[in-house]
Design an enzyme around this catalytic site. Sequence first.
Site, PDB file in Angstrom:
ATOM      1  N   LYS A 140      26.771 -17.980 -13.160  1.00  0.00           N
ATOM      2  CA  LYS A 140      27.616 -19.182 -12.995  1.00  0.00           C
ATOM      3  C   LYS A 140      26.934 -20.054 -11.950  1.00  0.00           C
ATOM      4  O   LYS A 140      27.043 -19.816 -10.754  1.00  0.00           O
ATOM      5  CB  LYS A 140      29.002 -18.754 -12.517  1.00  0.00           C
ATOM      6  N   CYS A 165      20.246 -22.415   4.059  1.00  0.00           N
ATOM      7  CA  CYS A 165      21.142 -21.438   4.700  1.00  0.00           C
ATOM      8  C   CYS A 165      20.634 -21.089   6.098  1.00  0.00           C
ATOM      9  O   CYS A 165      21.427 -20.876   7.009  1.00  0.00           O
ATOM     10  CB  CYS A 165      21.288 -20.195   3.843  1.00  0.00           C
ATOM     11  N   GLU A 197      29.008 -24.072  10.615  1.00  0.00           N
ATOM     12  CA  GLU A 197      27.854 -24.530   9.852  1.00  0.00           C
ATOM     13  C   GLU A 197      28.053 -26.016   9.513  1.00  0.00           C
ATOM     14  O   GLU A 197      29.088 -26.386   8.967  1.00  0.00           O
ATOM     15  CB  GLU A 197      27.749 -23.706   8.570  1.00  0.00           C
ATOM     16  N   GLU A 226      25.761 -13.351   0.280  1.00  0.00           N
ATOM     17  CA  GLU A 226      24.784 -14.027   1.148  1.00  0.00           C
ATOM     18  C   GLU A 226      25.413 -15.364   1.469  1.00  0.00           C
ATOM     19  O   GLU A 226      25.406 -16.280   0.652  1.00  0.00           O
ATOM     20  CB  GLU A 226      23.443 -14.190   0.425  1.00  0.00           C
TER      21      GLU A 226
HETATM   22  P1  NAD Z   1      30.107 -22.396  -2.501  1.00  0.00           P
HETATM   23  O1  NAD Z   1      30.481 -21.019  -2.069  1.00  0.00           O
HETATM   24  O2  NAD Z   1      31.107 -23.466  -2.393  1.00  0.00           O
HETATM   25  O3  NAD Z   1      29.666 -22.358  -4.036  1.00  0.00           O
HETATM   26  C1  NAD Z   1      28.735 -21.390  -4.500  1.00  0.00           C
HETATM   27  C2  NAD Z   1      29.171 -20.916  -5.865  1.00  0.00           C
HETATM   28  O4  NAD Z   1      30.454 -20.295  -5.755  1.00  0.00           O
HETATM   29  C3  NAD Z   1      29.332 -22.057  -6.861  1.00  0.00           C
HETATM   30  O5  NAD Z   1      28.820 -21.639  -8.106  1.00  0.00           O
HETATM   31  C4  NAD Z   1      30.835 -22.263  -6.909  1.00  0.00           C
HETATM   32  O6  NAD Z   1      31.320 -22.822  -8.109  1.00  0.00           O
HETATM   33  C5  NAD Z   1      31.333 -20.849  -6.730  1.00  0.00           C
HETATM   34  N1  NAD Z   1      32.726 -20.767  -6.253  1.00  0.00           N
HETATM   35  C6  NAD Z   1      33.391 -21.643  -5.466  1.00  0.00           C
HETATM   36  N2  NAD Z   1      34.648 -21.192  -5.225  1.00  0.00           N
HETATM   37  C7  NAD Z   1      34.752 -20.003  -5.867  1.00  0.00           C
HETATM   38  C8  NAD Z   1      35.794 -19.023  -5.965  1.00  0.00           C
HETATM   39  N3  NAD Z   1      36.987 -19.198  -5.381  1.00  0.00           N
HETATM   40  N4  NAD Z   1      35.547 -17.892  -6.673  1.00  0.00           N
HETATM   41  C9  NAD Z   1      34.344 -17.694  -7.251  1.00  0.00           C
HETATM   42  N5  NAD Z   1      33.335 -18.585  -7.204  1.00  0.00           N
HETATM   43  C10 NAD Z   1      33.532 -19.726  -6.512  1.00  0.00           C
HETATM   44  O7  NAD Z   1      28.773 -22.768  -1.714  1.00  0.00           O
HETATM   45  P2  NAD Z   1      27.876 -24.081  -1.867  1.00  0.00           P
HETATM   46  O8  NAD Z   1      28.530 -25.228  -1.218  1.00  0.00           O
HETATM   47  O9  NAD Z   1      27.442 -24.213  -3.298  1.00  0.00           O
HETATM   48  O10 NAD Z   1      26.569 -23.658  -1.056  1.00  0.00           O
HETATM   49  C11 NAD Z   1      26.371 -23.908   0.309  1.00  0.00           C
HETATM   50  C12 NAD Z   1      26.630 -22.656   1.095  1.00  0.00           C
HETATM   51  O11 NAD Z   1      25.799 -21.602   0.632  1.00  0.00           O
HETATM   52  C13 NAD Z   1      26.297 -22.797   2.576  1.00  0.00           C
HETATM   53  O12 NAD Z   1      27.323 -22.206   3.331  1.00  0.00           O
HETATM   54  C14 NAD Z   1      24.993 -22.011   2.737  1.00  0.00           C
HETATM   55  O13 NAD Z   1      24.776 -21.494   4.017  1.00  0.00           O
HETATM   56  C15 NAD Z   1      25.199 -20.925   1.734  1.00  0.00           C
HETATM   57  N6  NAD Z   1      23.920 -20.316   1.341  1.00  0.00           N
HETATM   58  C16 NAD Z   1      23.625 -19.078   1.818  1.00  0.00           C
HETATM   59  C17 NAD Z   1      22.405 -18.492   1.502  1.00  0.00           C
HETATM   60  C18 NAD Z   1      22.030 -17.137   2.045  1.00  0.00           C
HETATM   61  O14 NAD Z   1      21.074 -16.548   1.579  1.00  0.00           O
HETATM   62  N7  NAD Z   1      22.750 -16.627   3.030  1.00  0.00           N
HETATM   63  C19 NAD Z   1      21.504 -19.172   0.669  1.00  0.00           C
HETATM   64  C20 NAD Z   1      21.852 -20.439   0.199  1.00  0.00           C
HETATM   65  C21 NAD Z   1      23.072 -21.005   0.535  1.00  0.00           C
END
Ligand code: NAD
Length: 477
Positions: free
Chosen positions: A174, A281, A378, A247
């Site tokens: 997804k 991240c 963040e 992550e």
């Molecule tokens: P997000 O968690 O909002 O979205 C990521 C994914 O989760 C998307 O596909 C989204 O549709 C899905 N999602 C959202 N709500 C959900 C729910 N309730 N249940 C299941 N799935 C759901 O994150 P984002 O805004 O896309 O990404 C940015 C974040 O990702 C930042 O906090 C960044 O630090 C983190 N990040 C972490 C790493 C790491 O390796 N630690 C790497 C890249 C990004």
Amino acid sequence: MRPRDRWMLADGRWGQGAGERMFTVIDPADGQPLGVVPVGSGADVDAAVAAARRAAPGWAAVPAAERGAALHAAARAVEDGAAELAALVTAEMGRPAGDALASVEAGVGTLRQYAELGPLHCGRSLQGGWDAADFMVREPRGAVAVITPWNDPVAIACGLIGAAVATGNTVVHKPSERTPHTGALLAELLAARLPGGVLNLVTGDAETGAALAGHPGLDVVAHVGSTATGRRITGLAAGSGARVLLENGGSDPLLVDAGVDPAWAAEQAAVGCFANSGQICTSVERVYVHEDVAPAFLDALTERARALRTGPGADPSTELGPLVDERHRARVHEQVEKAVAEGARVRTGGHVPDGPGCFYPATVLSDCTDAMVVMAEETFGPVAPVRVVGSFEEGLEAANRSRYGLAATVLTRDLAHAQTAWRTLRTGTVKVNAVFGGAPGGAATPRGASGRGFGYGPELLDEMTEVKVVHLQSAVP
Ligand code: NAD
């Protein structure tokens, strides 16, 4: 952008999905619509998970070397499509073109690593009786949900999908609702080299993600994204008992010690805070600088921030692209405004520019305190909030006072300080004298609110498998 009609993939068959809702993806560089994408419904999620479950026993039985060969072919396909994928990354989330291509190439490299490591990933043999064989084997867990973010959409998806598939699992991916064209093209390239049902795709938003994360047919839910979403996913997956890998977000500190060259330290800070417009991240989220070097460091960082060439990611001269969308820009600016209201001083940036697109200037704030949200949480934007400290120890203590524990960087010429830092910092990754970099294959377990388990490296193969111990004895005659 070429309109596409292939969004949902299950059992090797593409379709538009059964849902009624659609969403529009907007180009963050000019605010223009890029495409309309279907939101996967509960029925679409059911179909994708069922397909993954059906394909799982057959894929698990394929010899590991054959799975590795299929993954190599998939990596070649992604390599051939790299230019198109990178252009989609730039269009959907604004990443500068050269950087976007490098991120796709990183994904190809990861697929190749897992194609090689998968067949070598094995258990151990034990010393049993003469008439027995005792050994431990690693077996695939089954059906894996891979839920990915927008900020590095190809490399992250390639890592999780590659590790799952190389070890004999099947996947439902997804992608983020902000980068669905990128996710769909990646799935198209990969899935064409794999048997039907091994890789399935559902596009959609948080609701679709939640339906997937809580699905009873899954064995693993791997999420890369925000801490808040990670927490929700943990709750959703508790019902099915699926293993959860997270992550998540960070608030990575950068410590600048006395005695370092302030211009070099400022360059490191600029790369850490402003690369990918701060949307990495492991971006530097807060800076603790020793008072001895603070004035020169702040001047140099401010100068570097002002010199960055801002523009659309598609322009090859752009160094600072837009933020991903309007909502995110508003969130970044809110943190900056709040900090200023609480006493931070704007050295440069800190305003929303006129004109189209979601641009935000590289921003340097001094006089920050740890109580400010811009330091504690963040920001995920091109913002460098700086606090001056009287000693290295004071900086180290402040760096450790965080609910996050992703990564930290220390710039120092003092070996004893470096040693104390890596020993005491409560983060999965510690970097000394370089904000980015690190040897290939490095992997860590994030601490605290930053997640759990390995999401990268050879150890991800362990996460995707479970161990069986076998005692095989000849029958008594
Ligand atoms: P997000 O968690 O909002 O979205 C990521 C994914 O989760 C998307 O596909 C989204 O549709 C899905 N999602 C959202 N709500 C959900 C729910 N309730 N249940 C299941 N799935 C759901 O994150 P984002 O805004 O896309 O990404 C940015 C974040 O990702 C930042 O906090 C960044 O630090 C983190 N990040 C972490 C790493 C790491 O390796 N630690 C790497 C890249 C990004």
